[in-house]
Design an enzyme around this catalytic site. Structure first.
Site, short mmCIF file in Angstrom:
data_model
loop_
_atom_site.label_atom_id
_atom_site.label_comp_id
_atom_site.label_asym_id
_atom_site.label_seq_id
_atom_site.Cartn_x
_atom_site.Cartn_y
_atom_site.Cartn_z
CE LYS A 84 -4.29 1.64 2.13
NZ LYS A 84 -5.30 1.39 3.19
CD GLU A 133 -18.97 -1.79 9.43
OE1 GLU A 133 -18.11 -1.03 8.93
OE2 GLU A 133 -19.29 -2.89 8.91
NE ARG A 172 -21.75 -2.57 5.13
CZ ARG A 172 -20.72 -3.25 4.65
NH1 ARG A 172 -19.54 -3.14 5.22
NH2 ARG A 172 -20.88 -4.06 3.64
#
Length: 621
Positions: free
Chosen positions: A282, A367, A395
């Site tokens: 990354k 979540e 969610r």
């Protein structure tokens, strides 16, 4: 000398580029991304890490016939470049400009609109099934990050993908990070795959030795080869995917274009779902992003040479105030625990994590689990504070309703990025939380007008034996309303200015706007009342009834959708007490999704700025 990147003008143009020029193309794409994102802001580190991966995919796919689904989608900038949208980067994430995420309405090369994590495998599997039903033969690929594998939806999809009797390729982009470092069993599992060479070395060595034995060598070697599954289980943990019924290839160098190209072509030949595991870095190609990938995940405009943010102002944010106050409270109250879903930095919990590691839980991008996990802790005598962005908390709707509210458990929800958040667009605007939270029995919903009030609400909430949600906006805090600091009293509002005829009744971030509207109305000889509701549920009906005695116009103001929002609750109340003589001006968001753009521009477009609201009020007089 002409740039290789200039040869990319539309989909599939990459196939005209010579293989020896592909590495230079990757260099040019990275330079282009750094230059453009430094001016507009956007997701940088994730895109820098997937340049070669995207190039390799575009070499083996034909757009728009083949379907490529990105998980979350904040790593799809190179895909946009390779499908002819290079010019759009001048307006990246700006109002009416190019989205920072894949959008079907933006290009037919974007197979699916995304923005939340762990969705790509499900969507791609649906596309594959639709392809099979219709008798087509196009390729379908899902790209999912290792961080997204902490989300349960990904496993539900993998479970179903194992039953696929046609081809689909799942690219696992493994950079050992989501936004911050990954946590949990899957992170450890993939780490072992990345570093584990024991199986490959042993397999090759044993097979070579056995085959060298005269007469019986090949026969014994074939038996050993047939037992490779047992060997894999002993020496390499990658068998998890194969045990689920999926073919696994990897790990592969995610910056080696030719290696990935060959792996993808091999994967497409199978009549089943195949996982191709690629390892990337990354932030690759920009030293600042490589060293601090989480800092450069999503960035504001910055100076390329130094990596410094172009915005000099270091204003205090709601997120910082929340994090600091929670530390103070945790020192006083040992029952407090903090829970987040892979975003300790974004939710302000980094320092808390250092100070209270035994009472800090990052559950990954999960979540739903975060909420029920918190409910279990609350049932066990703790008071968990769940810090999640508004757009991601939705969610976990069922878990809030079913696992927290039914039992009325003491869980505090710290809902960051509530309201209009700006540049990330439809998938990230936090404009639904008031509606869905207020529909839940036993739930209390609060919204602070400033940082001081956020501190007071947090202090109040952790002392209560019930579910409480505190929603607050993204960004800096204005200290303009610090003079108003009435103590928090359950279910009670706060009057900032007393007037007559017009009552400006505002929620959270809109209280400041209400004060601006009041000043504008004064130039028309109108002295309006301004009320900071504080509690959206329960609503202060005593204050509303009192206002009906001296006001003929109620103006409700909220950064939330109209349906099920605060304004409708006030309208229902007026109907209940049969006060049809009170005119109601509901300043909220109509039935629509909100595109990306500067927050102030979006507010003006939606009619939620002070000028627009003032104009509406004057039209109703």
């Amino acid at each position: 000398m002409p740039k290789i990147l200039d040869q990319i003008q539309g989909p599939n143009d990459i196939k005209k580029i010579k293989p020896k020029e592909l590495e230079q193309l990757a260099v040019e794409i990275r330079k282009f991304l750094i230059e453009k994102v430094s001016k507009t802001g956007g997701h940088l580190a994730s895109n820098l890490g997937t340049v070669e991966l995207t190039i390799a995919l575009h070499l083996v796919l034909d757009f728009p016939d083949d379907k490529l689904v990105w998980d979350v989608g904040h790593q799809a900038y190179t895909h946009k470049i390779l499908t002819g949208r290079k010019k759009g980067f001048d307006t990246l994430r700006q109002y009416q400009g190019m989205s920072g995420f894949p959008k079907r309405k933006e290009s037919e090369c974007d197979a699916f609109d995304v923005g939340h994590s762990s969705t790509s495998i499900s969507a791609a599997l649906g596309l594959a099934r639709a392809r099979d039903i219709k008798g087509n033969d196009n390729k379908v690929v899902a790209v999912i990050g290792d961080g997204a594998l902490s989300g349960g939806m990904a496993y539900e999809a993998l479970n179903n993908a194992a039953r696929l009797d046609s081809n689909m390729v799942i690219v696992l982009n493994d950079n050992n990070m989501s936004i911050t470092e990954n946590v949990g069993g899957m992170a450890n599992y993939l780490g072992k795959i990345r570093t584990g060479s024991k199986y490959r070395n042993l397999k090759d060595g044993v097979e070579n030795v056995i085959r060298s034995v005269p007469c019986v060598g090949n026969r014994v070697a074939d038996k050993v080869k047939r037992s490779k599954d047992s060997l894999k289980r002993l020496f390499i943990p990658g068998m998890l995917f194969e045990d689920m019924g999926l073919t696994y290839i990897g790990p592969i160098d995610g910056h080696n274009i030719e290696q990935m190209r060959r792996a993808f072509l091999s994967a497409f030949r199978a009549n089943e779902a195949v996982i191709v595991h690629v390892v990337t870095k990354k932030g690759k190609g920009y030293s600042f992003a490589e060293k601090k990938p989480s800092v450069y995940h999503g960035v504001e405009p910055f100076y390329v040479r130094t990596g410094e943010n172009k915005t000099k102002e270091k204003a205090i944010t709601y997120t910082q105030v929340f994090g600091k106050k929670l530390i103070e409270l945790a020192k006083e109250q040992e029952s407090i625990a903090a829970v987040c879903a892979a975003m300790p930095s974004g939710t302000g919990l980094m320092q808390y994590r250092k100070l209270f590691p035994e009472r800090y839980y990052d559950v990954g991008i999960a979540e739903e689990h975060a909420v029920t996990f918190a409910a279990g802790m609350a049932a066990g005598g703790m008071h968990p504070v769940v810090a999640i962005y508004s757009t991601f908390l939705q969610r976990a709707y069922d878990q809030i309703l079913h696992d927290v509210c039914i039992e009325s458990l003491p869980v505090t929800f710290a809902i960051d990025r509530a309201g209009i958040v700006g540049s990330d667009g439809e998938t990230h605007q936090g404009v639904f939380d008031l509606s869905y939270l207020c529909s839940m029995p036993n739930m209390t919903v609060m919204a602070p007008k400033n940082g001081t009030e956020l501190e007071e609400m947090l202090s109040f909430s952790v002392k209560q034996d019930m579910p409480i949600a505190i929603r607050y906006p993204r960004g800096k805090i204005n200290n303009r309303l610090e003079a108003f600091a009435k103590p928090i009293e359950y279910g009670k509002s706060e009057t900032l200015y007393s007037g007559e005829k017009i009552a400006l009744i505002a929620v959270g971030s809109m209280v400041e706007t209400a004060c601006d509207v009041r000043e504008k109305l004064k130039s028309h000889g109108i002295h309006a009342t301004v009320v900071n509701m504080r509690f959206v549920k329960p609503m202060d009906t005593e204050r509303l009834e009192e206002l009906t005695k001296s006001h003929s116009v109620f103006v409700t103001m909220e950064e939330n959708v109209e349906q099920g929002g605060f304004g409708q609750k006030v309208a229902d109340y007026l109907q209940t007490i049969k006060r049809n003589d009170i005119a109601l001006v509901n300043c909220s968001i109509r039935d629509q999704f909100i595109q990306h753009g500067n927050v102030e521009i979006l507010k003006k477009t939606l009619g939620l700025d002070a000028d627009s609201i003032t104009e509406r009020i004057l039209l109703n007089l």
